[in-house]
Design a protein around this motif. Sequence first.
Motif: not given
Length: 315
Positions: A228-244
């Motif tokens: 969660f921390c890695d995506i939140l800091e380094n992920g793209t908006p699309i990655q963040q959306y999918i992971y959420a």
Amino acid sequence: MATVEKHGFKRDSAGDFIGEFSVTQSCEPCMKTNVSKTATFNCNDCDEFLCDACKNPHTVYKGGKHDIVKCRDRKSVPVGVGMKGLDICQEHDKEIEFFCHDHSKLCCSKCLFIHRKCDHLDDINNESGQKRHELHELKQLFIKLKSDADAIIAQCKKSELSLDGSVAEISSVIDTMRDRIIKLFEDAKQKLLSGAIDFKISEVRRIGNKLEAASKLKEEILKELAMFCDILENGTPIQQYIYAIKFKEKLNTVELNLNKQDAINISSIVTVSFPKELTTLLEMGNNFIQLHCGGNKTVGIQSHKRIISTLANHP
């Protein structure tokens, strides 16, 4: 007034008397004057004991034939007994010579004046021979009474021995009951400890399973948090959306599993309890034992027996 006639004083055989009276041979004329002297002669015709001083007057002043022999030469010599004052009138200190049937009283010559108008007054010298059979019967009665007294004494001694034995046995009886109660406690203790150990093993196993499950969930949560921390800091908006979207599903699953583990109850302590009878017994102190004297309860209260019985037979 009844007429009385005084005859010679006679003594029956001393062999018919028992007890503390000592056998003696006293001069009978002397005894009539309240003087006690040992007889050395006996007149076989008059059946009278005589001392040296009374021998000659007896033959001179008393009519009839007199066959006088020494006491030791007489084959069968009736002897008198020391009466310990029983043959002396207590009122006048004189020898008893008469019996008044009207008043059932032994009398001396002075008493005769008081009883002169009585209708039944006998000279005991005339009547003494009739009492021999009665004296035998009285003797048998006293022997029977002695036997009864011996029986009572034997019973008393038996009761005393029985009492000694029963008192000595009290300690043994109490010790036996104490040992039974101690054994009862020891058996109960071992049974409870065995049960407690089995319960502990079971609970420890359940605690281990719960701990293992909670630990795995924690590892999973930590893993997801790192992602969660890695995506939140380094992920793209699309990655963040999918992971959420995915994280919400994961969060629900983890939360459900944690709630399931939390719902599992684990016992962390065990306790023991005692029957009410035992606590009541302890409150009684040292008065819980009963003492029975002759079948009666003298110490303790009635409920003690029930309590002791409950403890002794408690499974």
